[in-house]
Design an enzyme around this catalytic site. Sequence first.
Site, PDB file in Angstrom:
ATOM      1  N   TYR A  51       0.861  -1.196   0.000  1.00 53.89           N
ATOM      2  CA  TYR A  51       0.000   0.000   0.000  1.00 53.89           C
ATOM      3  C   TYR A  51       0.888   1.233   0.000  1.00 53.89           C
ATOM      4  CZ  TYR A  51      -4.059  -2.952   1.067  1.00 53.89           C
ATOM      5  OH  TYR A  51      -5.058  -3.891   1.016  1.00 53.89           O
ATOM      6  N   GLU A  52       0.401   2.321  -0.603  1.00 55.78           N
ATOM      7  CA  GLU A  52       1.276   3.475  -0.814  1.00 55.78           C
ATOM      8  C   GLU A  52       1.671   4.174   0.485  1.00 55.78           C
ATOM      9  OE1 GLU A  52      -1.021   5.699  -3.577  1.00 55.78           O
ATOM     10  OE2 GLU A  52      -2.264   6.630  -2.047  1.00 55.78           O
ATOM     11  N   SER A  53       1.057   3.803   1.600  1.00 55.36           N
ATOM     12  CA  SER A  53       1.475   4.349   2.892  1.00 55.36           C
ATOM     13  C   SER A  53       2.848   3.806   3.296  1.00 55.36           C
ATOM     14  CB  SER A  53       0.451   3.992   3.960  1.00 55.36           C
ATOM     15  OG  SER A  53       0.211   2.597   3.984  1.00 55.36           O
TER      16      SER A  53
END
Lengths: 257, 285
Positions: A51-53
């Site tokens: 996930y881009e987090s």
Amino acid sequence: MSETVTPTEMMTIAAARALTNADICFVGIGAPSAACNLARLTHAPDITLIYESGTIATKPDVLPLSIGDGELCETALFTVSVPEMFRYWLQGGRITTGFLGGAQIDRFANLNTTVVGDYAHPKVRLPGGGGAPEIASNCGRILITMAMGTRAFVEKLPFITSMGHGEGGDHRARLGLKTKGPTAVITDLCIMEPDPLTKELTVTSIHPGVAREAVAAASGWPLKFATAVAETPAPTAEELSVLRDIQARTRHAHKAA
Amino acid sequence: MAELMPLAAAIAANVHDGDTVAYEGFTHLIPFAAAHETIRQGRRELTLIRMTPDIIYDQMIGAGCARKLKFSWGGNPGVGSLHRMRDAVENGWPQALELEEHSHAAMANAYEAGAANLPFAMLRGYIGADLPKVNPMIRTVTCPFTAEVLAAVPAIRPDVAVIHAQRADRKGNVLVEGIVGVQKEAVLAAKRSVVTVEEIVEELQPPSPNSVVLPHWTITAIAHVPGGAYPSYAFGHYQRNNAFYIAWDKIARERQSFLAWLQDNVLSGRPEDFARYARRQAAAE
């Protein structure tokens, strides 16, 4: 368990089947996240979800509401900063598959999540691109999942947030892109794939119980159908029960304050 | 040198009308208490910078603090639109909001360039996308070695970075754990920084030599505000209140319901109010 499969369930299950154990997958929030985790909990237990987090190889027990829920970090192999995520892992070419959703799509699988109407004076201001512009260009291939409808599948996008096949044909190659771009659009009614030459989205499989006319009517452009259109295999009992279990866990978790 | 002080004093001393400010946090550790204090102090004409302006900037925009927003994704994650941001962009209420819109990759690179004291960032980005047509701050640079044309965006250099962290020690060294986002880059890129923390400890005791630590000499002010990231979360302390993010959609949809919420929960509130969230979550676990 109800035997009636909803169109959204069929979409999620069909989208999950597009993934394999070998995928290193950049996951968008919402429908893509449900599909990716269903794949992980059924036929692709070794899939790498990112996930881009900054959470890498994460295995959430409930679906995250946001891209950075604590669940993602707690179950990740490791977590990196956001600049590192976009520079080393995404731009570095380490990610095989990007899984995106969108508000609007056109026949060449370009996506809009920015505005409806004029950019400076929008009729509807949407959230914007987030990571999508670079996910679309840097991942090995792109899968897209979104529900059909004439407001979503449009003849002309008001704004191209992330490039699919651009104007079609070899447009990606002309811009120097070496990645494949969108290879499938999985909807609640059917599966579309780009024509090998023109790159125009073509219906290759229709979900069980859905009429061809209904698929055509849900698109804002005259849809192309493959010469031989398959019927998407119906969900198995396992696929349905795993999906419904994770959705139930997720609803319960998101209600708890 | 970091100075430990009450939140009200930290905001008053460091955030001024017209400043360019970054209240950062990528879903995690969002500095809600500091933003509420900024609203209470009536700051105006701020340029807000954030990759993911979620409901904290919705509140600041609706309260009339901002004249410009530089961002890459403006929504309530997993829920929908930011209604106050949309009202400002679509209808100019409570005032018009200028937008400077980028992608996440560009914003992350721009923070890193700011921290690295460079004038701009470059990336292989925006290929085939429309944003460069509407944002004149997205330009190109040609590689002097290969002639590849790359996207270029200006470095982010805020007047102030505001973040929330798990803990600080008595000297003012700060530890951030979990999803660390771009907070380190934001603090190092900014002229001044304000950090709210869950706890103040004698020794920082980072769990690993590679922990994200911001030394006291990079920080201007620290305020002890337990629960200060609520309704977002602080890894190791309390969880994200997803139910509130879902409820925000209804609160923010209409101007009247938003203003009533703002009055009851922000304008009539105090930084100490956030402590009850930290306690409640801790007791529930």
